[in-house]
Design a protein around this motif. Sequence first.
Motif, PDB file in Angstrom:
ATOM      1  N   THR A 184       0.836  -1.208   0.000  1.00  0.00           N
ATOM      2  CA  THR A 184       0.000   0.000   0.000  1.00  0.00           C
ATOM      3  C   THR A 184       0.870   1.258   0.000  1.00  0.00           C
ATOM      4  O   THR A 184       0.586   2.227  -0.717  1.00  0.00           O
ATOM      5  N   ALA A 212       2.271   1.728  -3.442  1.00  0.00           N
ATOM      6  CA  ALA A 212       1.246   2.184  -4.383  1.00  0.00           C
ATOM      7  C   ALA A 212       0.982   3.678  -4.223  1.00  0.00           C
ATOM      8  O   ALA A 212       0.810   4.407  -5.213  1.00  0.00           O
ATOM      9  N   ARG A 213       0.958   4.161  -2.984  1.00  0.00           N
ATOM     10  CA  ARG A 213       0.743   5.589  -2.750  1.00  0.00           C
ATOM     11  C   ARG A 213       1.948   6.405  -3.209  1.00  0.00           C
ATOM     12  O   ARG A 213       1.806   7.475  -3.801  1.00  0.00           O
ATOM     13  N   ARG A 218       2.020   6.217  -6.956  1.00  0.00           N
ATOM     14  CA  ARG A 218       0.743   6.651  -7.543  1.00  0.00           C
ATOM     15  C   ARG A 218       0.239   5.675  -8.612  1.00  0.00           C
ATOM     16  O   ARG A 218      -0.079   6.052  -9.747  1.00  0.00           O
ATOM     17  N   GLN A 220      -2.107   1.736  -8.991  1.00  0.00           N
ATOM     18  CA  GLN A 220      -3.084   0.880  -8.326  1.00  0.00           C
ATOM     19  C   GLN A 220      -2.905  -0.548  -8.818  1.00  0.00           C
ATOM     20  O   GLN A 220      -2.746  -0.807 -10.002  1.00  0.00           O
TER      21      GLN A 220
END
Length: 236
Positions: A202, A205-206, A209, A211
């Motif tokens: 996670t 992914a942040r 950027r 998904q």
Amino acid sequence: MDKGTADDASYTDAPTTHEPPCASPLVDPAGPYAGGPWRNYFLILLDRTPTPIAVCRADGEVLIANPAMAAQWGVAPGQLRGRNLLDLFKPRAKEQLRRIAEAVRLGHRSRYPVEVHWRAGSDGAEREGELTVDPVGDPSVQPPALLALLRVRETAPPPPAPRGSASPVEARILALAAGGATTASIGTALGLTVDGVNYHLTRLARRWRVQGRTALVARAYVLGVLAPDSWPPAPA
């Protein structure tokens, strides 16, 4: 105060082995504060000032240096007496020295910054900074004494990690994911819980950027986190 600190008993015996023709008479480094109790106050203040400071003759010979200045070479303040600033510091541009020499000769009273570098005596590291030279003392005395203040340029902090970087744990998670491992098997291989693996995925992914696990793996190859020519997948 210990021997060798800024308030040595007398400065009238400073070495004079290479006195130039234009050198001024020996002066008390306390300058206008040389009389009465003000001299001791001046020397105590100099001793406690964290800024590296030296008072020298017009030819650069050090009359007195405070502990902060002496610390640049890992010596006691008294050990800098008789040394020459030109032997201690190397100017980046010699034109700056000629400008100061001419200003002193003409009796100008201004501050003159000089970009300098030197090799620290404590660890041998190359350092750089700005030495500000300020003529001081009785205006009738020519040439005047010089007050030298050193501003040490701090080493620049390491640049922040690029957005595409990944920690060793994150890179290993991505490598296993690229090889088709499940979240549970990744956790078993790395000693992490399922929640721990998901936490790292996670965060990645942040940060990047994107998904989804497929996009994460593709991004890892583009950013060079995973080796492009390795199978099974491995961190670069």
